[in-house]
Design an enzyme around this catalytic site. Structure first.
Site, PDB file in Angstrom:
ATOM      1  N   ASP A 142       0.830  -1.197   0.000  1.00  0.00           N
ATOM      2  CA  ASP A 142       0.000   0.000   0.000  1.00  0.00           C
ATOM      3  C   ASP A 142       0.871   1.257   0.000  1.00  0.00           C
ATOM      4  O   ASP A 142       1.995   1.247   0.493  1.00  0.00           O
ATOM      5  CB  ASP A 142      -0.890  -0.030   1.258  1.00  0.00           C
ATOM      6  CG  ASP A 142      -2.086   0.899   1.128  1.00  0.00           C
ATOM      7  OD1 ASP A 142      -2.282   1.485   0.051  1.00  0.00           O
ATOM      8  OD2 ASP A 142      -2.830   1.029   2.118  1.00  0.00           O
TER       9      ASP A 142
ATOM     10  N   ARG B 223       0.216   7.657  -2.513  1.00  0.00           N
ATOM     11  CA  ARG B 223       0.739   8.708  -1.628  1.00  0.00           C
ATOM     12  C   ARG B 223       2.206   8.993  -1.919  1.00  0.00           C
ATOM     13  O   ARG B 223       2.655  10.122  -1.891  1.00  0.00           O
ATOM     14  CB  ARG B 223       0.539   8.308  -0.165  1.00  0.00           C
ATOM     15  CG  ARG B 223      -0.830   8.717   0.347  1.00  0.00           C
ATOM     16  CD  ARG B 223      -1.203   7.963   1.573  1.00  0.00           C
ATOM     17  NE  ARG B 223      -1.538   6.586   1.251  1.00  0.00           N
ATOM     18  CZ  ARG B 223      -1.630   5.632   2.147  1.00  0.00           C
ATOM     19  NH1 ARG B 223      -1.370   5.877   3.400  1.00  0.00           N
ATOM     20  NH2 ARG B 223      -1.967   4.405   1.776  1.00  0.00           N
TER      21      ARG B 223
ATOM     22  N   HIS C  69       2.859   3.466  -8.924  1.00  0.00           N
ATOM     23  CA  HIS C  69       2.671   2.032  -9.213  1.00  0.00           C
ATOM     24  C   HIS C  69       3.895   1.459  -9.951  1.00  0.00           C
ATOM     25  O   HIS C  69       4.313   0.340  -9.688  1.00  0.00           O
ATOM     26  CB  HIS C  69       1.407   1.811 -10.040  1.00  0.00           C
ATOM     27  CG  HIS C  69       0.134   2.142  -9.296  1.00  0.00           C
ATOM     28  ND1 HIS C  69      -0.108   1.701  -8.024  1.00  0.00           N
ATOM     29  CD2 HIS C  69      -0.957   2.880  -9.646  1.00  0.00           C
ATOM     30  CE1 HIS C  69      -1.301   2.146  -7.622  1.00  0.00           C
ATOM     31  NE2 HIS C  69      -1.823   2.872  -8.584  1.00  0.00           N
TER      32      HIS C  69
ATOM     33  N   ALA D  93     -10.679  -7.026  -5.358  1.00  0.00           N
ATOM     34  CA  ALA D  93     -11.966  -7.077  -6.070  1.00  0.00           C
ATOM     35  C   ALA D  93     -12.586  -5.677  -6.098  1.00  0.00           C
ATOM     36  O   ALA D  93     -13.330  -5.334  -7.019  1.00  0.00           O
ATOM     37  CB  ALA D  93     -12.893  -8.075  -5.379  1.00  0.00           C
TER      38      ALA D  93
ATOM     39  N   ASN E  48     -10.810  -2.826  -6.201  1.00  0.00           N
ATOM     40  CA  ASN E  48      -9.984  -1.877  -6.977  1.00  0.00           C
ATOM     41  C   ASN E  48     -10.551  -1.578  -8.370  1.00  0.00           C
ATOM     42  O   ASN E  48     -10.162  -0.590  -9.003  1.00  0.00           O
ATOM     43  CB  ASN E  48      -8.545  -2.382  -7.137  1.00  0.00           C
ATOM     44  CG  ASN E  48      -7.685  -2.209  -5.898  1.00  0.00           C
ATOM     45  OD1 ASN E  48      -6.714  -2.925  -5.687  1.00  0.00           O
ATOM     46  ND2 ASN E  48      -8.047  -1.249  -5.054  1.00  0.00           N
TER      47      ASN E  48
ATOM     48  N   SER F 117      -8.401  -5.175   5.076  1.00  0.00           N
ATOM     49  CA  SER F 117      -8.977  -4.872   3.761  1.00  0.00           C
ATOM     50  C   SER F 117      -9.378  -6.100   2.950  1.00  0.00           C
ATOM     51  O   SER F 117      -9.009  -6.224   1.769  1.00  0.00           O
ATOM     52  CB  SER F 117      -8.008  -3.998   2.945  1.00  0.00           C
ATOM     53  OG  SER F 117      -7.762  -2.799   3.618  1.00  0.00           O
TER      54      SER F 117
HETATM   55  C1  FPP Z   1      -1.686   0.355  -3.259  1.00  0.00           C
HETATM   56  O1  FPP Z   1      -1.311   1.672  -3.497  1.00  0.00           O
HETATM   57  C2  FPP Z   1      -1.326  -0.529  -4.292  1.00  0.00           C
HETATM   58  C3  FPP Z   1      -2.162  -1.121  -5.193  1.00  0.00           C
HETATM   59  C4  FPP Z   1      -3.610  -0.847  -5.300  1.00  0.00           C
HETATM   60  C5  FPP Z   1      -1.711  -2.073  -6.147  1.00  0.00           C
HETATM   61  C6  FPP Z   1      -0.363  -2.663  -5.917  1.00  0.00           C
HETATM   62  C7  FPP Z   1       0.244  -2.724  -7.230  1.00  0.00           C
HETATM   63  C8  FPP Z   1       1.544  -2.689  -7.508  1.00  0.00           C
HETATM   64  C9  FPP Z   1       2.616  -2.702  -6.496  1.00  0.00           C
HETATM   65  C10 FPP Z   1       1.965  -2.636  -8.919  1.00  0.00           C
HETATM   66  C11 FPP Z   1       1.511  -3.788  -9.744  1.00  0.00           C
HETATM   67  C12 FPP Z   1       1.805  -5.092  -9.123  1.00  0.00           C
HETATM   68  C13 FPP Z   1       2.521  -6.078  -9.666  1.00  0.00           C
HETATM   69  C14 FPP Z   1       2.675  -7.357  -8.938  1.00  0.00           C
HETATM   70  C15 FPP Z   1       3.163  -5.966 -10.960  1.00  0.00           C
HETATM   71  P1  FPP Z   1      -2.448   2.753  -3.524  1.00  0.00           P
HETATM   72  O2  FPP Z   1      -2.662   3.138  -4.945  1.00  0.00           O
HETATM   73  O3  FPP Z   1      -3.665   2.239  -2.840  1.00  0.00           O
HETATM   74  O4  FPP Z   1      -1.765   3.879  -2.706  1.00  0.00           O
HETATM   75  P2  FPP Z   1      -2.494   5.017  -1.869  1.00  0.00           P
HETATM   76  O5  FPP Z   1      -3.280   4.308  -0.785  1.00  0.00           O
HETATM   77  O6  FPP Z   1      -1.358   5.815  -1.327  1.00  0.00           O
HETATM   78  O7  FPP Z   1      -3.344   5.766  -2.820  1.00  0.00           O
END
Ligand code: FPP
Length: 247
Positions: free
Chosen positions: A18, A22, A35, A64, A66, A194
């Site tokens: 996560d 941010r 990402h 699911a 996302n 979550s």
């Molecule tokens: C959370 O960050 C992360 C995700 C929703 C996806 C995780 C994905 C990756 C690490 C990249 C793709 C994965 C692979 C295995 C190739 P967030 O977007 O929820 O962050 P935030 O809470 O700060 O907005």
């Protein structure tokens, strides 16, 4: 700092990655850049876990829920996933890693599924770490599906309802055959599960860090493992009993 005890590492590590968004926002960058950086962290952590002899690594890559994110972000994440799986298959072969996916595969775009299929097939003979990506995964949905499968089998007379026990339930989940996680890491300061592996995390040690996923590295992983090694896992027993028989 204490050294890591190589004999007391988690057999199964699960991670909620996560904080990509941010991380990007703090740097005035687009979320997708977070990402992209997150994928680099995935590469580093997969390699390090495999080197340390971790048996099972399960990464929550797309929930699911996302799918509700803006279309452009979902599209970019799917493209990243496809690129990652395609690009990493060679390295998985070099590191003897077996690839696996849990979640509702039918929700994923066809081209992503094709890459998944290919990586699973190519790496199926490997005997090192099992790398599982949770994609379009939701734990409640997984449990409802398991209940439905068992109910169907009971209605068809294939199983006796009285035979449904914890093992039968575990065996009906996406994670059938995979031991429960010993350690769950969640990055970015959020202290929630979550909808991730709710059944499987019953006795798992939980580790939360403020570090955002793109900044999580080998040192942070070692820190989490050291913390894990300082815990006493009692599985409902007393400390005194543990001295007599380790679970
Ligand atoms: C959370 O960050 C992360 C995700 C929703 C996806 C995780 C994905 C990756 C690490 C990249 C793709 C994965 C692979 C295995 C190739 P967030 O977007 O929820 O962050 P935030 O809470 O700060 O907005």
């Amino acid at each position: 700092m204490n050294k890591l005890d190589p004999k007391n590492l988690p057999r199964h590590l699960a991670v909620i990655m996560d904080g990509n968004g941010r991380w990007a926002k703090q740097r005035m960058l687009r979320r997708i850049v977070g990402h992209q950086k997150g994928v680099e962290t995935v590469r580093v952590i997969v390699e390090e876990c495999s080197r340390l002899g971790i048996g099972y690594l399960t990464l929550f890559a797309f929930s699911a829920e996302n799918w509700l994110r803006p279309k452009t972000e979902v599209k970019a994440l799917m493209a990243l996933l496809k690129q990652y799986i395609r690009g990493e298959t060679v390295r998985m072969m070099q590191n003897d890693i077996r690839f696996n996916v849990i979640g509702n595969r039918q929700d994923l775009p066809e081209d992503v599924n094709a890459e998944i299929e290919n990586a699973i097939r190519k790496t199926s003979g490997n005997r090192g770490m099992l790398l599982t990506l949770a994609l379009s995964y939701g734990s409640r949905q997984e449990m409802v599906a398991a209940a439905r499968t068992l109910a169907r089998d009971a209605a068809a007379g294939k199983i006796d309802p009285e035979e449904i026990d914890e093992n039968a339930f575990s065996g009906s989940l996406f994670t059938a055959g995979i031991p429960d996680p010993d350690l769950l890491i969640r990055t970015s300061g959020e202290m929630r599960i979550s909808n991730f592996l709710l059944w499987q995390l019953a006795y798992t040690e939980l580790y939360f860090t403020d570090v955002n996923w793109p900044d999580f590295d080998r040192n942070e992983l070692a820190r989490a493992f050291r913390d894990y090694q300082s815990r006493e896992r009692r599985f409902g027993k007393t400390s005194e009993q543990l001295g007599q028989d380790q679970p």
